[in-house]
Design a protein around this motif. Structure first.
Motif, PDB file in Angstrom:
ATOM      1  N   ASN A  76      30.585  27.877  47.118  1.00  0.00           N
ATOM      2  CA  ASN A  76      31.620  27.052  46.495  1.00  0.00           C
ATOM      3  C   ASN A  76      32.339  27.754  45.341  1.00  0.00           C
ATOM      4  OD1 ASN A  76      31.060  24.840  48.187  1.00  0.00           O
ATOM      5  ND2 ASN A  76      29.349  24.226  46.882  1.00  0.00           N
ATOM      6  N   HIS A  77      32.072  29.029  45.169  1.00  0.00           N
ATOM      7  CA  HIS A  77      32.721  29.783  44.101  1.00  0.00           C
ATOM      8  C   HIS A  77      34.240  29.792  44.324  1.00  0.00           C
ATOM      9  CE1 HIS A  77      33.895  33.258  41.632  1.00  0.00           C
ATOM     10  NE2 HIS A  77      32.777  33.061  40.968  1.00  0.00           N
ATOM     11  N   PRO A  78      35.045  29.776  43.248  1.00  0.00           N
ATOM     12  CA  PRO A  78      36.508  29.782  43.411  1.00  0.00           C
ATOM     13  C   PRO A  78      37.031  30.918  44.278  1.00  0.00           C
ATOM     14  CG  PRO A  78      35.937  29.272  41.139  1.00  0.00           C
ATOM     15  CD  PRO A  78      34.649  29.598  41.834  1.00  0.00           C
ATOM     16  N   LEU A  79      36.318  32.045  44.327  1.00  0.00           N
ATOM     17  CA  LEU A  79      36.771  33.172  45.140  1.00  0.00           C
ATOM     18  C   LEU A  79      36.949  32.802  46.599  1.00  0.00           C
ATOM     19  CD1 LEU A  79      37.387  36.265  45.128  1.00  0.00           C
ATOM     20  CD2 LEU A  79      34.981  36.614  45.724  1.00  0.00           C
ATOM     21  N   TRP A  80      36.165  31.830  47.068  1.00  0.00           N
ATOM     22  CA  TRP A  80      36.166  31.479  48.492  1.00  0.00           C
ATOM     23  C   TRP A  80      36.942  30.207  48.784  1.00  0.00           C
ATOM     24  CZ3 TRP A  80      34.743  35.885  50.101  1.00  0.00           C
ATOM     25  CH2 TRP A  80      33.718  36.589  49.467  1.00  0.00           C
ATOM     26  N   LEU A  81      37.816  29.781  47.876  1.00  0.00           N
ATOM     27  CA  LEU A  81      38.555  28.534  48.067  1.00  0.00           C
ATOM     28  C   LEU A  81      39.763  28.695  48.985  1.00  0.00           C
ATOM     29  CD1 LEU A  81      38.508  26.970  44.481  1.00  0.00           C
ATOM     30  CD2 LEU A  81      37.235  26.217  46.503  1.00  0.00           C
ATOM     31  N   VAL A  82      40.375  29.871  48.965  1.00  0.00           N
ATOM     32  CA  VAL A  82      41.584  30.088  49.762  1.00  0.00           C
ATOM     33  C   VAL A  82      41.736  31.579  50.029  1.00  0.00           C
ATOM     34  CG1 VAL A  82      43.062  30.222  47.721  1.00  0.00           C
ATOM     35  CG2 VAL A  82      44.053  29.522  49.908  1.00  0.00           C
ATOM     36  N   GLY A  83      42.400  31.925  51.130  1.00  0.00           N
ATOM     37  CA  GLY A  83      42.376  33.286  51.645  1.00  0.00           C
ATOM     38  C   GLY A  83      42.903  34.372  50.745  1.00  0.00           C
ATOM     39  N   PHE A  84      43.934  34.077  49.928  1.00  0.00           N
ATOM     40  CA  PHE A  84      44.498  35.158  49.114  1.00  0.00           C
ATOM     41  C   PHE A  84      43.508  35.665  48.071  1.00  0.00           C
ATOM     42  CE2 PHE A  84      45.376  31.638  46.259  1.00  0.00           C
ATOM     43  CZ  PHE A  84      45.260  32.194  44.994  1.00  0.00           C
ATOM     44  N   ARG A  85      42.560  34.826  47.655  1.00  0.00           N
ATOM     45  CA  ARG A  85      41.666  35.226  46.569  1.00  0.00           C
ATOM     46  C   ARG A  85      40.797  36.438  46.932  1.00  0.00           C
ATOM     47  NH1 ARG A  85      40.557  31.618  42.255  1.00  0.00           N
ATOM     48  NH2 ARG A  85      41.876  29.753  42.231  1.00  0.00           N
ATOM     49  N   PRO A  86      39.956  36.382  47.960  1.00  0.00           N
ATOM     50  CA  PRO A  86      39.146  37.573  48.246  1.00  0.00           C
ATOM     51  C   PRO A  86      39.972  38.749  48.754  1.00  0.00           C
ATOM     52  CG  PRO A  86      38.821  35.920  49.958  1.00  0.00           C
ATOM     53  CD  PRO A  86      39.614  35.265  48.860  1.00  0.00           C
ATOM     54  N   PHE A  87      41.030  38.454  49.525  1.00  0.00           N
ATOM     55  CA  PHE A  87      41.735  39.567  50.153  1.00  0.00           C
ATOM     56  C   PHE A  87      42.727  40.251  49.226  1.00  0.00           C
ATOM     57  CE2 PHE A  87      39.952  37.671  53.960  1.00  0.00           C
ATOM     58  CZ  PHE A  87      39.474  38.817  54.572  1.00  0.00           C
ATOM     59  N   PHE A  88      43.274  39.558  48.266  1.00  0.00           N
ATOM     60  CA  PHE A  88      44.093  40.252  47.277  1.00  0.00           C
ATOM     61  C   PHE A  88      43.214  41.089  46.358  1.00  0.00           C
ATOM     62  CE2 PHE A  88      48.249  37.562  47.182  1.00  0.00           C
ATOM     63  CZ  PHE A  88      48.435  37.856  48.517  1.00  0.00           C
ATOM     64  N   ALA A  89      42.001  40.614  46.085  1.00  0.00           N
ATOM     65  CA  ALA A  89      41.066  41.432  45.300  1.00  0.00           C
ATOM     66  C   ALA A  89      40.721  42.705  46.065  1.00  0.00           C
ATOM     67  CB  ALA A  89      39.803  40.628  44.987  1.00  0.00           C
ATOM     68  N   LEU A  90      40.435  42.566  47.363  1.00  0.00           N
ATOM     69  CA  LEU A  90      40.131  43.743  48.190  1.00  0.00           C
ATOM     70  C   LEU A  90      41.347  44.654  48.322  1.00  0.00           C
ATOM     71  CD1 LEU A  90      38.031  42.016  50.995  1.00  0.00           C
ATOM     72  CD2 LEU A  90      37.175  43.541  49.206  1.00  0.00           C
ATOM     73  N   ALA A  91      42.552  44.070  48.396  1.00  0.00           N
ATOM     74  CA  ALA A  91      43.770  44.877  48.495  1.00  0.00           C
ATOM     75  C   ALA A  91      43.964  45.731  47.248  1.00  0.00           C
ATOM     76  CB  ALA A  91      44.985  43.980  48.719  1.00  0.00           C
TER      77      ALA A  91
END
Length: 386
Positions: free
Chosen positions: A5-20
């Motif tokens: 339930n961490h905010p990182l996993w709430l919506v797709g741009f969060r983890p993938f923009f970090a990885l980008a």
């Protein structure tokens, strides 16, 4: 449960923009070191050039495109969208692919093939499921283009790595990213210009649709006779140029956050013209000019502005580009000049230009990562869930 339930996993741009951001910092620098002979090539079954092209398109590029589409598609069809374990799975497969592409050459079969294809296969299937299942309430009828584009990326990846036709693979990848950018710019710049300058830019279906159809045709340019490819590329460049005139660039260039997206638009026009001429006459350009005009001029300029705007707006922050944001954008403009323009003037320093342009990517995405990865790990400021 707390991690899921961490905010990182709430919506797709969060983890993938970090990885980008991490990919934008590291992948160009890794290539510069490999090209300079300062670092060994990845332990893979592919050539170093295949690795570099794949990682920039399907590593960096798809981290951005995946994050954008995972976020946008849920808004287009008005659903909750993938979150929690689904995003964790996708992020994990993206990381696994980076490991497999760099170190999988010594793995027993079929592990490398699984590691190198699981991410793209999974995310394409999930995005297609969203668009097809909720097609009836899709707010953009022309999302049919994504129903074609998304599975076509799988074909481009196969050709690039396994199909013994690497030029066709990267040509197809460029065509697919080009069309995705054209669709995105068509939709977003309309709102940006309205919000920034209260200006309406030309949106004419009789012009917009032929642009997208010609862009779609160029996805398979490797299978089309060269004179016909040249004609299609030239026609698309002309239509884009006509539309550009009516998109009020004199206003857009007053603000770097919008003006840089117009630079990306013009880079697409320039790349098409170079491609068209290259199919008819033989020019001697230094350093794969057409490819890098697109990757540095279109992707390299538009993507940082996208990351800043979406990361702020979708976390409840005011979308204002401050000095560090603008610095990151100017650094990418410098990278475009160093990698694309300067080598044509002074080719003897080609190795230096590669190294300096990679340093620009490191600086730009280092700034973005330092500023926005912490934000992507935090809850929205306005109290909304996602």
């Amino acid at each position: 449960m707390r991690f899921i339930n961490h905010p990182l996993w709430l919506v797709g741009f969060r983890p993938f923009f970090a990885l980008a951001c991490l990919a934008g910092m590291s992948l160009p620098v890794a290539w510069a070191l490999i090209f300079s002979g300062l670092m060994p090539a990845p332990a893979a079954t592919f050539t170093a050039v295949q690795w570099h092209a794949h990682e920039m398109f399907f590593g960096f590029g798809w981290a951005v495109l995946g994050g954008f589409l995972l976020t946008s598609t849920k808004n287009w069809v008005n659903i909750r969208g993938y979150h929690g374990p689904a995003l964790m799975l996708l992020a994990g497969t993206w990381i696994l692919e980076r490991i497999g592409m760099s170190f999988g050459g010594n793995w027993p079969a079929p592990l490398p093939a699984i590691a190198n294809n699981l991410f793209l296969g999974s995310i394409v299937a999930m995005l297609l499921w969203t668009l097809i299942r909720h097609r009836a309430r899709d707010s953009y009828r022309d999302n049919v283009f994504f129903l074609v584009l998304l599975p076509a990326f799988l074909v481009a990846k196969y050709l690039m790595l396994y199909g013994n036709n690497f030029p066709a693979g990267y040509s197809m990848a460029i065509g697919l990213f080009r069309l995705a950018l054209l669709v995105m710019l068509e939709r977003t710049l309309t709102g940006f210009m309205k919000a920034a300058f209260q200006a309406n830019i030309l949106r004419q279906p009789k012009l917009d649709m032929p642009i997208k159809l010609l862009g779609l045709l160029l996805v398979v340019e490797f299978a089309v006779p060269r004179p016909l490819t040249a004609a299609i590329a030239f026609a698309l460049a002309i239509l884009l140029g006509i539309r550009f005139v009516f998109w009020k660039p004199q206003l857009a260039c007053k603000r770097i956050d919008i003006g840089i997206m117009y630079v990306g638009y013009l880079a697409i026009v320039g790349q098409l013209l170079i491609e068209a001429l290259g199919h008819v006459w033989q020019f001697v350009w230094i350093g794969s000019l057409s490819v890098h005009l697109f990757t540095f001029g279109a992707m390299g300029t538009v993507i940082p502005a996208m990351i800043i705007r979406i990361s702020k707006g979708h976390t409840g922050r005011k979308v204002v580009f401050d000095r560090l944001d603008k610095l990151a954008l100017y650094i990418m403009l410098a990278a475009l000049v160093v990698r694309v323009v300067v080598p044509q003037i002074y080719p003897a320093g080609y190795l230096l230009w590669i190294q300096l342009s990679a340093a620009c990517w490191l600086a730009c995405f280092g700034i973005l990562g330092w500023r926005y990865i912490p934000i992507l790990f935090q809850a929205r400021l306005d109290g909304k869930e996602h």
